[in-house]
Design a protein around this motif. Structure first.
Motif, short mmCIF file in Angstrom:
data_model
loop_
_atom_site.label_atom_id
_atom_site.label_comp_id
_atom_site.label_asym_id
_atom_site.label_seq_id
_atom_site.Cartn_x
_atom_site.Cartn_y
_atom_site.Cartn_z
N ALA A 1 45.28 33.55 49.35
CA ALA A 1 45.99 34.18 48.24
C ALA A 1 46.88 35.30 48.75
N VAL A 2 46.34 36.15 49.61
CA VAL A 2 47.10 37.29 50.15
C VAL A 2 48.28 36.78 50.98
N ALA A 3 48.05 35.74 51.78
CA ALA A 3 49.11 35.20 52.62
C ALA A 3 50.29 34.69 51.80
N GLN A 4 50.05 34.38 50.53
CA GLN A 4 51.10 33.87 49.66
C GLN A 4 51.65 34.92 48.69
N GLY A 5 51.29 36.18 48.93
CA GLY A 5 51.82 37.26 48.11
C GLY A 5 50.99 37.68 46.92
N PHE A 6 49.81 37.11 46.78
CA PHE A 6 48.90 37.50 45.70
C PHE A 6 47.87 38.47 46.27
N GLN A 7 46.98 38.93 45.43
CA GLN A 7 45.90 39.81 45.87
C GLN A 7 44.63 39.41 45.17
N GLY A 8 43.52 39.98 45.63
CA GLY A 8 42.26 39.66 45.00
C GLY A 8 41.14 40.58 45.44
N ILE A 9 40.03 40.38 44.79
CA ILE A 9 38.81 41.09 45.13
C ILE A 9 37.64 40.15 44.89
N TRP A 10 36.71 40.16 45.82
CA TRP A 10 35.51 39.33 45.74
C TRP A 10 34.43 40.20 45.13
N ARG A 11 34.00 39.87 43.93
CA ARG A 11 32.98 40.66 43.24
C ARG A 11 31.67 39.88 43.21
N SER A 12 30.60 40.64 43.17
CA SER A 12 29.26 40.04 43.07
C SER A 12 28.49 40.84 42.03
N GLY A 13 27.20 40.98 42.21
CA GLY A 13 26.40 41.77 41.29
C GLY A 13 25.25 40.98 40.71
N GLU A 14 24.41 41.68 40.01
CA GLU A 14 23.17 41.10 39.50
C GLU A 14 23.40 39.92 38.56
N TRP A 15 24.53 39.89 37.86
CA TRP A 15 24.73 38.85 36.85
C TRP A 15 24.91 37.48 37.46
N MET A 16 25.34 37.39 38.71
CA MET A 16 25.52 36.07 39.30
C MET A 16 24.18 35.39 39.61
N PHE A 17 23.09 36.17 39.53
CA PHE A 17 21.75 35.62 39.75
C PHE A 17 20.98 35.40 38.45
N HIS A 18 21.54 35.85 37.36
CA HIS A 18 20.83 35.79 36.07
C HIS A 18 20.65 34.33 35.65
N PRO A 19 19.46 33.97 35.17
CA PRO A 19 19.20 32.57 34.77
C PRO A 19 20.19 32.03 33.74
N GLN A 20 20.66 32.86 32.82
CA GLN A 20 21.63 32.40 31.82
C GLN A 20 22.95 32.00 32.50
N VAL A 21 23.33 32.76 33.51
CA VAL A 21 24.58 32.51 34.22
C VAL A 21 24.44 31.28 35.12
N THR A 22 23.36 31.23 35.88
CA THR A 22 23.18 30.09 36.79
C THR A 22 23.05 28.78 35.99
N GLN A 23 22.41 28.85 34.83
CA GLN A 23 22.29 27.67 33.98
C GLN A 23 23.67 27.25 33.45
N ALA A 24 24.47 28.21 33.04
CA ALA A 24 25.80 27.91 32.51
C ALA A 24 26.68 27.22 33.55
#
Length: 182
Positions: A122-145
């Motif tokens: 993305a950056v090489a093509q002129g865009f930007q970004g951020i890699w986010r994580s956190g407790e919600w990526m492990f939450h059963p509701q999220v993993t099930q979804a």
């Protein structure tokens, strides 16, 4: 952009706005993710792209998890707004295949490498970004979804768009604090 310059000056940018990558640029980002190290050719990744109405769906998934945890209104508001911090969010999933020579841990690392490669593309093509994580990526509701099973895991949410600010200078680090020789 020179590849070495890109890697040596990598910085996440949290302030992102439209436009997000699309067309060939987005295809290049996905293809870069598919080039991550892949012991055994297991292709242990899945990329779920949210933009437009998809951002609302991602917000609903996070809100459902927050409500399941009986979070207060301030936390629920933060969860509701989280996906809208960028015009695109790619949820990077380690899709684990049971294998006697390639443990789940290695497949998770491979998915992490895919996320890094996608951000760099993305950056090489002129865009930007951020890699986010956190407790919600492990939450059963999220993993099930996201249809995760067994050792599958979300390795991060890759927020992509156009920089809304300048990147801070990359700090110089003393290599001797991080390197040893046998």
């Amino acid at each position: 952009m020179d590849a070495l310059e890109l890697l040596l000056n990598r910085r996440s940018i949290a302030k992102l706005s439209a436009p997000a990558p699309e067309g060939k640029a987005l295809e290049n980002i996905i293809r870069a993710g598919l080039r991550a190290p892949d012991h055994g050719g297991l292709t242990p990744w899945r990329f779920v792209i949210a933009q437009g109405e998809g951002l609302k769906k991602l917000a609903d998934i996070l809100l459902k998890a927050g409500r399941a945890n009986q979070c207060d209104e301030a936390v629920l508001e933060k969860l509701k707004n989280a996906p809208f911090r960028a015009p695109m969010v790619i949820t990077v999933v380690a899709k684990v295949t049971e294998h006697d020579k390639v443990p789940a841990f290695e497949q998770h690392l491979s998915a992490g490498c895919a996320a890094q490669a996608m951000q760099m593309a993305a950056v090489a093509q002129g865009f930007q970004g951020i890699w986010r994580s956190g407790e919600w990526m492990f939450h059963p509701q999220v993993t099930q979804a996201f249809g995760l099973q067994g050792d599958d895991a979300i390795v991060g949410f890759l927020y992509l768009g156009t920089a809304g600010c300048s990147a801070m200078k990359v700090p110089e680090r003393d290599l001797s604090k991080f390197v040893e020789y046998l």
